[in-house]
Write a protein that holds these residues in place. Sequence first.
Motif, mmCIF file in Angstrom:
data_model
loop_
_atom_site.group_PDB
_atom_site.id
_atom_site.type_symbol
_atom_site.label_atom_id
_atom_site.label_comp_id
_atom_site.label_asym_id
_atom_site.label_seq_id
_atom_site.Cartn_x
_atom_site.Cartn_y
_atom_site.Cartn_z
ATOM 1 N N ALA A 25 0.789 -1.184 -0.099
ATOM 2 C CA ALA A 25 -0.094 -0.105 -0.044
ATOM 3 C C ALA A 25 1.094 1.279 -0.092
ATOM 4 C CB ALA A 25 -0.901 0.069 1.186
ATOM 5 N N GLU A 26 0.653 2.130 -0.834
ATOM 6 C CA GLU A 26 1.424 3.289 -1.109
ATOM 7 C C GLU A 26 0.663 4.464 -0.221
ATOM 8 O OE1 GLU A 26 2.833 6.450 -4.399
ATOM 9 O OE2 GLU A 26 1.541 4.762 -5.099
ATOM 10 N N THR A 27 1.564 5.186 0.558
ATOM 11 C CA THR A 27 1.309 6.107 1.639
ATOM 12 C C THR A 27 1.114 7.244 0.748
ATOM 13 O OG1 THR A 27 2.222 5.076 3.463
ATOM 14 C CG2 THR A 27 1.536 7.592 3.339
ATOM 15 N N LEU A 28 -0.092 8.214 0.876
ATOM 16 C CA LEU A 28 -0.179 9.522 0.248
ATOM 17 C C LEU A 28 -0.723 10.548 1.391
ATOM 18 C CD1 LEU A 28 -0.353 10.933 -2.663
ATOM 19 C CD2 LEU A 28 -2.567 10.375 -2.593
ATOM 20 N N LYS A 29 0.313 11.453 1.510
ATOM 21 C CA LYS A 29 -0.108 12.496 2.775
ATOM 22 C C LYS A 29 -0.329 13.593 2.114
ATOM 23 C CE LYS A 29 3.980 10.631 5.611
ATOM 24 N NZ LYS A 29 5.027 11.214 6.346
ATOM 25 N N VAL A 30 -1.563 14.025 2.427
ATOM 26 C CA VAL A 30 -2.384 15.426 1.852
ATOM 27 C C VAL A 30 -2.690 16.224 2.963
ATOM 28 C CG1 VAL A 30 -4.435 16.079 0.519
ATOM 29 C CG2 VAL A 30 -3.164 13.916 -0.086
ATOM 30 N N GLY A 31 -2.443 17.567 2.771
ATOM 31 C CA GLY A 31 -2.749 18.536 3.633
ATOM 32 C C GLY A 31 -4.210 19.247 3.491
ATOM 33 N N ALA A 32 -5.125 19.520 4.432
ATOM 34 C CA ALA A 32 -6.227 20.013 3.948
ATOM 35 C C ALA A 32 -6.823 20.940 5.073
ATOM 36 C CB ALA A 32 -7.222 19.108 3.819
ATOM 37 N N THR A 33 -7.592 21.833 5.009
ATOM 38 C CA THR A 33 -8.351 22.855 5.956
ATOM 39 C C THR A 33 -9.370 21.897 6.263
ATOM 40 O OG1 THR A 33 -9.222 23.776 4.161
ATOM 41 C CG2 THR A 33 -7.556 25.102 5.517
ATOM 42 N N PRO A 34 -10.089 22.010 7.595
ATOM 43 C CA PRO A 34 -11.069 20.961 8.212
ATOM 44 C C PRO A 34 -12.586 21.007 7.323
ATOM 45 C CG PRO A 34 -10.066 22.397 9.973
ATOM 46 C CD PRO A 34 -9.577 23.031 8.481
ATOM 47 N N VAL A 35 -12.872 22.120 7.083
ATOM 48 C CA VAL A 35 -14.237 21.960 6.361
ATOM 49 C C VAL A 35 -14.327 22.890 4.985
ATOM 50 C CG1 VAL A 35 -16.772 22.457 6.722
ATOM 51 C CG2 VAL A 35 -15.308 21.855 8.472
ATOM 52 N N PRO A 36 -14.659 22.258 4.001
ATOM 53 C CA PRO A 36 -15.064 20.678 3.376
ATOM 54 C C PRO A 36 -14.046 20.063 3.206
ATOM 55 C CG PRO A 36 -15.363 22.032 1.745
ATOM 56 C CD PRO A 36 -14.730 23.035 2.660
ATOM 57 N N HIS A 37 -13.028 20.518 3.106
ATOM 58 C CA HIS A 37 -11.544 19.663 2.341
ATOM 59 C C HIS A 37 -11.415 18.364 3.184
ATOM 60 C CE1 HIS A 37 -11.221 24.094 1.619
ATOM 61 N NE2 HIS A 37 -11.084 23.492 0.444
ATOM 62 N N ALA A 38 -11.296 18.554 4.267
ATOM 63 C CA ALA A 38 -10.749 17.230 5.286
ATOM 64 C C ALA A 38 -12.104 16.182 5.071
ATOM 65 C CB ALA A 38 -10.240 17.605 6.577
ATOM 66 N N GLU A 39 -13.147 16.886 5.324
ATOM 67 C CA GLU A 39 -14.382 15.960 5.352
ATOM 68 C C GLU A 39 -14.509 15.101 3.987
ATOM 69 O OE1 GLU A 39 -17.087 18.486 8.588
ATOM 70 O OE2 GLU A 39 -17.573 18.654 6.356
ATOM 71 N N ILE A 40 -14.319 15.884 2.899
ATOM 72 C CA ILE A 40 -14.345 15.293 1.656
ATOM 73 C C ILE A 40 -13.278 14.075 1.275
ATOM 74 C CG2 ILE A 40 -14.278 15.539 -0.880
ATOM 75 C CD1 ILE A 40 -15.682 18.533 -0.361
ATOM 76 N N LEU A 41 -12.050 14.488 1.820
ATOM 77 C CA LEU A 41 -10.796 13.459 1.871
ATOM 78 C C LEU A 41 -11.278 12.202 2.734
ATOM 79 C CD1 LEU A 41 -7.849 15.755 2.104
ATOM 80 C CD2 LEU A 41 -8.546 14.654 0.157
ATOM 81 N N GLU A 42 -12.139 12.600 3.945
ATOM 82 C CA GLU A 42 -12.269 11.377 4.720
ATOM 83 C C GLU A 42 -13.546 10.438 3.981
ATOM 84 O OE1 GLU A 42 -11.429 10.107 7.454
ATOM 85 O OE2 GLU A 42 -9.969 11.874 8.421
ATOM 86 N N LEU A 43 -13.981 11.080 3.283
ATOM 87 C CA LEU A 43 -15.088 10.350 2.356
ATOM 88 C C LEU A 43 -14.343 9.285 1.498
ATOM 89 C CD1 LEU A 43 -18.004 9.823 1.707
ATOM 90 C CD2 LEU A 43 -17.911 11.533 0.042
ATOM 91 N N VAL A 44 -13.534 9.788 0.896
ATOM 92 C CA VAL A 44 -12.779 8.941 -0.169
ATOM 93 C C VAL A 44 -11.605 8.136 0.379
ATOM 94 C CG1 VAL A 44 -13.432 10.845 -1.903
ATOM 95 C CG2 VAL A 44 -11.048 10.575 -0.918
ATOM 96 N N LYS A 45 -11.272 8.254 1.456
ATOM 97 C CA LYS A 45 -10.169 7.313 2.054
ATOM 98 C C LYS A 45 -10.446 5.813 2.051
ATOM 99 C CE LYS A 45 -7.264 7.261 6.202
ATOM 100 N NZ LYS A 45 -6.950 7.953 7.673
#
Length: 261
Positions: free
Chosen positions: A23-43
């Motif tokens: 598994a390849e690690t992908l580190k992505v920075g984001a602001t909490p709302v809505p960016h991090a929430e959307i990233l959590e959805l696709v995780k």
Amino acid sequence: MKKTILLTAFSAALSFAGLTHAAETLKVGATPVPHAEILELVKPVLAKEGVDLQIKVFTDYVQPNTQVAEKNLDANYFQTLPYLESFNKGKGTNLVTVVGVHVEPFGGYSKKYKSLKDLPEGATVAIPNEGSNSGRALLLLQKAGLITLKDPKNALATPKDIAENPKKLKFKELESAVLPRVLDQVDLDMINTNYALEAKLNPAKDALIIEGSDSPYVNYLVARPDNKNSDALQKLAKALTSPEVKAFIEKKYDGAVLPAF
């Protein structure tokens, strides 16, 4: 028979371990709302494709870019193209867009007045102090007829670029993250939607003035030229522009955030 079962189980365990290791690690920075929430959805989606998405949340607009440029992060998701271009120019970086995901209509809020026409002469207006966000706020105020800029299309305008200010508005320039905290202290507060949502404001209902769906300020997934086309980032780009993400954005944010695809 038992030996065969044990060998089969052992082989399966080794295969699983191999897959996990691969598994390849992908580190992505984001602001909490809505960016991090959307990233959590696709995780979970990325996990099935062999990508371990690690999300690092930031509350400012500088560190996410700095960390990507210094290769501490692989990418970030929080900014518009005008902001990215301004950052690259000011910091000497060369970050690039990967894919556009959504638009956050920028708005102006007030706890003292119900309408822009009620703003008194000499009213204090808080705006972001970052180049592109400052310009975005001023362009919106110009669209509302409150000011006129020397260059009506200047996306990097600051209060110094105002040509006409009939109401003699006074401008208070602050970091974007601070703006929701001064809502009670100013007459009009120009706030980025991600920070407005964090402050429990409803842009569609609470904003006295707001950009339309035709806003050119799309929020992008951003990376470096050396990793923009990597397999992991392209998988993330595909996931972020999927029908599932579009439906999630439309339902969860109820017009405060709009899909850009």
